[in-house]
Design a protein around this motif. Structure first.
Motif, short mmCIF file in Angstrom:
data_model
loop_
_atom_site.label_atom_id
_atom_site.label_comp_id
_atom_site.label_asym_id
_atom_site.label_seq_id
_atom_site.Cartn_x
_atom_site.Cartn_y
_atom_site.Cartn_z
N ARG A 92 14.84 -3.20 -7.44
CA ARG A 92 13.47 -3.33 -7.92
C ARG A 92 13.05 -2.13 -8.73
NH1 ARG A 92 10.23 -7.20 -5.83
NH2 ARG A 92 9.16 -6.80 -7.81
N GLY A 93 13.71 -0.99 -8.54
CA GLY A 93 13.46 0.18 -9.37
C GLY A 93 12.12 0.85 -9.18
N LYS A 94 11.41 0.50 -8.10
CA LYS A 94 10.15 1.22 -7.82
C LYS A 94 9.92 1.22 -6.32
CE LYS A 94 7.11 -2.87 -8.49
NZ LYS A 94 5.95 -3.42 -9.24
N ASP A 95 9.18 2.23 -5.85
CA ASP A 95 8.91 2.33 -4.41
C ASP A 95 7.74 1.43 -4.04
OD1 ASP A 95 9.66 5.89 -4.37
OD2 ASP A 95 10.95 4.12 -4.07
N PHE A 96 7.80 0.88 -2.83
CA PHE A 96 6.73 0.02 -2.32
C PHE A 96 6.12 0.65 -1.08
CE2 PHE A 96 7.04 -3.97 -4.73
CZ PHE A 96 8.25 -3.77 -5.39
N ASN A 97 4.90 0.23 -0.77
CA ASN A 97 4.21 0.64 0.46
C ASN A 97 4.04 -0.61 1.32
OD1 ASN A 97 2.83 2.31 2.24
ND2 ASN A 97 0.85 1.86 1.29
N MET A 98 3.90 -0.46 2.62
CA MET A 98 3.73 -1.62 3.49
C MET A 98 2.44 -1.51 4.31
SD MET A 98 6.04 -3.19 6.57
CE MET A 98 4.80 -2.93 7.84
N ARG A 99 1.77 -2.61 4.47
CA ARG A 99 0.60 -2.72 5.34
C ARG A 99 0.76 -4.01 6.15
NH1 ARG A 99 -0.14 1.68 4.43
NH2 ARG A 99 -1.91 2.84 3.55
N TRP A 100 0.43 -4.01 7.44
CA TRP A 100 0.40 -5.25 8.23
C TRP A 100 -0.69 -5.11 9.30
CZ3 TRP A 100 1.52 -10.02 7.40
CH2 TRP A 100 1.54 -10.94 8.45
N ILE A 101 -1.81 -5.81 9.12
CA ILE A 101 -2.94 -5.68 10.03
C ILE A 101 -2.85 -6.73 11.14
CG2 ILE A 101 -5.48 -5.65 10.18
CD1 ILE A 101 -5.53 -4.90 7.20
N ALA A 102 -2.18 -7.85 10.83
CA ALA A 102 -2.02 -8.98 11.76
C ALA A 102 -3.32 -9.74 11.95
CB ALA A 102 -1.45 -8.55 13.11
N SER A 103 -4.28 -9.53 11.07
CA SER A 103 -5.41 -10.44 10.88
C SER A 103 -5.28 -10.90 9.44
CB SER A 103 -6.76 -9.75 11.06
OG SER A 103 -6.96 -9.30 12.37
N MET A 104 -4.93 -12.16 9.24
CA MET A 104 -4.71 -12.63 7.86
C MET A 104 -5.91 -12.33 6.98
SD MET A 104 -3.89 -16.48 6.56
CE MET A 104 -3.04 -16.77 4.99
N VAL A 105 -7.13 -12.51 7.53
CA VAL A 105 -8.34 -12.28 6.74
C VAL A 105 -8.36 -10.86 6.19
CG1 VAL A 105 -10.84 -12.09 6.88
CG2 VAL A 105 -9.72 -14.04 7.89
N ALA A 106 -7.98 -9.88 7.05
CA ALA A 106 -8.03 -8.47 6.61
C ALA A 106 -6.94 -8.18 5.59
CB ALA A 106 -7.91 -7.56 7.83
N ASP A 107 -5.74 -8.72 5.82
CA ASP A 107 -4.65 -8.49 4.85
C ASP A 107 -4.99 -9.16 3.51
OD1 ASP A 107 -2.29 -8.54 7.51
OD2 ASP A 107 -2.59 -6.86 6.12
#
Ligand code: AHG
Ligand code: MN
Ligand code: MN
Ligand code: MN
Length: 339
Positions: A238-253
């Motif tokens: 992919r040639g670029k760095d990614f960040n991850m988030r997972w709140i486990a409330s679909m509405v918030a994500d």
């Protein structure tokens, strides 16, 4: 009506302007206003937390085979009660109820069907993390006076409105009636939702993904390859760095993605091969799909557009890939390459 400043557009005023412009009718305007008022009641209950006696398990289970939280049940009751007598609905369906429910005979009926996930992210309620309510509005088919489950089985493209209310640091209602996606913030003193973002727009590209990566070993190879390449970042294809988030409330994500971009994924996994995914088509994927598409994003099962799916039953589950359009297309390309 509380005195609002001239430049402040309340939800009521926004809906009246949409009706004047011929983009919604009076009945849909009233339905959305009633749902918004119900969400305000839910926001009050959520905000009380431990002081409101609403935390913890209800001791009951739902059609999903999930233990219900007290707030799942309370939120469901608030939405049913608020909409029973409104006169704009023919029936309701809920993630928490086995079957749809026609409006009681004692009350006037209208031309819409309302579906809702009364409390999304309920596993987070006891740890004080944002949760929400998701809703979807369909038309009741012509000539049907007592709609049954089968009348709800309409593709997401048929939705006349979709929205969610997120109970977070601020309470926000995010709504689309097919003319963009717009955000309203609850003015708690006035008890009024105020338009705070007209025309939410999801950037086409992103460096942020949201997925519960603990399920990696249960995914299909295409999904494993796609996420492995995200994790490889600039050292990978992919040639670029990614960040991850997972709140486990679909509405918030999803709210984060509507606000700053990203891709949200809950893919198929083999934990329960009989299920096509964890998330529900009618109560989560379709309404969120409409909001995301109306904000310029994409919503897919990994192989086809979510809003094109013809539902087979009321509690059908689907894999969900949604958010920044080019990133969703990239994830879909991984699946097509592996097919
Ligand atoms: P609900 O609380 O309505 O059952 O929905 C929970 C869903 C969704 O909100 C969230 O994205 C997902 O479950 C989280 O799943 P995991 O707990 O498996 O990560
Ligand atoms: Mn949910
Ligand atoms: Mn729920
Ligand atoms: Mn649940």
């Amino acid at each position: 009506m509380p005195q609002l400043h001239a430049q402040t557009v309340s939800l009521s005023r926004y809906l009246i302007e949409e009706q004047r412009a011929g983009r919604i009718d009076a009945e849909l305007r009233q339905l959305i206003a009633v749902v918004a008022r119900a969400c305000t009641s839910i926001a009050i209950a959520v905000g009380k937390g431990a002081l409101g006696g609403v935390l913890g398990d209800a001791g009951t289970g739902n059609v999903q085979g999930e233990a219900q939280k007290k707030l799942d049940v309370l939120s469901n009751d608030i939405l049913l009660e608020a909409n029973a007598w409104g006169g704009h609905l023919a029936a309701c369906a809920s993630e928490e109820m086995d079957h749809s429910q026609p409006i009681p005979d004692a009350y006037p009926r209208g031309g819409f069907l309302l579906l809702f996930d009364p409390l999304d992210g309920s596993s987070n309620i006891d740890v004080n993390v944002s949760v929400g309510t998701i809703f979807s509005v369909l038309r009741c088919p012509e000539g049907v006076t007592r709609p049954g489950d089968e009348h709800f089985l309409q593709a997401g493209r048929q939705q006349v409105a979709a929205g969610y209310c997120i109970y977070g640091p601020s309470t926000m209602l995010v709504l689309s009636t097919g003319h963009g996606t717009h955000a309203f913030t609850l003015d708690r003193e006035q008890g009024v939702f105020v338009l705070t973002q007209r025309g939410m727009c999801i950037p086409g590209q992103t460096r942020e993904f949201a997925i519960n990566v603990s399920n990696r070993r249960h995914w299909e190879p295409a999904m494993q390859a796609y996420v492995d390449d995200l994790m490889a970042g600039s050292e990978g294809p992919r040639g670029k760095d990614f960040n991850m988030r997972w709140i486990a409330s679909m509405v918030a994500d999803v709210h984060r993605i509507l606000t700053r971009g990203g891709i949200f994924i809950y893919p198929w996994d083999n934990k329960d091969p009989g299920k096509a995914g964890k998330l529900r088509l009618m109560y989560e994927a379709s309404p969120m799909g409409m909001l995301v598409e109306q904000a310029g994003g994409a919503a897919s099962t990994g192989r086809e557009a979510i809003l094109e799916l013809q539902p087979q039953h009321l509690h059908q589950r689907v894999p969900v890939f949604l958010g920044s359009r080019q990133e969703v297309e990239e994830a879909v390309a991984y699946h097509h390459r592996h097919d």
